[in-house]
Design a protein around this motif. Structure first.
Motif, short mmCIF file in Angstrom:
data_model
loop_
_atom_site.label_atom_id
_atom_site.label_comp_id
_atom_site.label_asym_id
_atom_site.label_seq_id
_atom_site.Cartn_x
_atom_site.Cartn_y
_atom_site.Cartn_z
N SER A 267 0.17 -10.22 -11.85
CA SER A 267 1.25 -11.18 -11.64
C SER A 267 2.37 -10.66 -10.75
CB SER A 267 1.82 -11.65 -12.98
OG SER A 267 2.44 -10.58 -13.66
N ASN A 268 2.69 -9.40 -10.84
CA ASN A 268 3.75 -8.83 -10.02
C ASN A 268 3.23 -7.79 -9.03
OD1 ASN A 268 5.98 -10.27 -11.17
ND2 ASN A 268 5.68 -9.01 -13.00
N ARG A 269 1.94 -7.84 -8.77
CA ARG A 269 1.33 -6.86 -7.88
C ARG A 269 1.71 -7.17 -6.43
NH1 ARG A 269 -4.67 -5.53 -9.04
NH2 ARG A 269 -3.64 -4.23 -10.60
N HIS A 270 2.02 -6.14 -5.72
CA HIS A 270 2.35 -6.26 -4.30
C HIS A 270 1.30 -5.52 -3.50
CE1 HIS A 270 6.23 -7.99 -5.25
NE2 HIS A 270 6.36 -7.05 -6.19
N GLY A 271 1.15 -5.93 -2.28
CA GLY A 271 0.19 -5.29 -1.41
C GLY A 271 0.08 -6.04 -0.11
N LYS A 272 -1.08 -5.92 0.49
CA LYS A 272 -1.28 -6.49 1.82
C LYS A 272 -2.72 -6.98 1.93
CE LYS A 272 -0.05 -4.80 6.38
NZ LYS A 272 0.27 -3.59 7.14
N THR A 273 -2.90 -8.11 2.59
CA THR A 273 -4.24 -8.61 2.85
C THR A 273 -4.69 -8.10 4.21
OG1 THR A 273 -3.85 -10.58 1.52
CG2 THR A 273 -5.68 -10.67 3.06
N PHE B 28 -7.40 -8.27 -0.33
CA PHE B 28 -6.10 -7.84 -0.82
C PHE B 28 -6.18 -6.37 -1.22
CE2 PHE B 28 -2.85 -7.13 -4.06
CZ PHE B 28 -1.73 -7.60 -3.39
N LYS C 53 -3.97 -3.46 -2.99
CA LYS C 53 -2.73 -3.27 -3.73
C LYS C 53 -1.91 -2.14 -3.10
CE LYS C 53 -4.91 -0.67 -7.47
NZ LYS C 53 -5.17 -0.62 -8.89
N GLU C 54 -0.61 -2.27 -3.28
CA GLU C 54 0.35 -1.37 -2.65
C GLU C 54 0.03 0.10 -2.90
OE1 GLU C 54 4.84 -2.38 -1.92
OE2 GLU C 54 4.58 -1.54 -3.94
#
Length: 104
Positions: A84-90, A95, A97-98
């Protein structure tokens, strides 16, 4: 039929057939077979077979969780909370994860 109703149906269906007490190792093999069928359908562009395979994977995974003493709903809930609060980049449609991104 709502997803919760489907899970209740699968729970009863598997219990009526004694699958809930089955060997989870064999159910895991069944799950992997179904994933293989999905990969084949994907590669060949067979959308109907993709849909069938996704459903079969859902059933096999639900029974596997049951055999392992886990709640499918609980496992999905845990995953939702985790991402739910995961950040990262596609990157290239995937995806990342950071914490897995590196500064190469």
């Amino acid at each position: 039929m709502a997803i919760n109703d489907q899970l209740k149906f699968l729970d009863e269906w598997s219990k009526n057939r004694g699958l809930n007490c089955g060997d989870s190792s064999k159910q895991l093999i069944k799950l992997m077979e179904e994933v293989g069928e999905l990969a084949e359908a994907h590669n060949k562009g067979f959308q109907g077979k993709q849909a069938d395979s996704i459903g079969d994977i859902f059933v096999a995974l639900t029974i596997y969780a049951q055999q392992c003493g886990l709640s499918f709903e609980g496992c999905v809930g845990m995953a939702c909370r985790e991402i739910s609060n995961r950040h990262g980049k596609t990157i290239n449609g995937v995806f990342i994860k950071e914490s897995d991104l590196t500064n190469d």
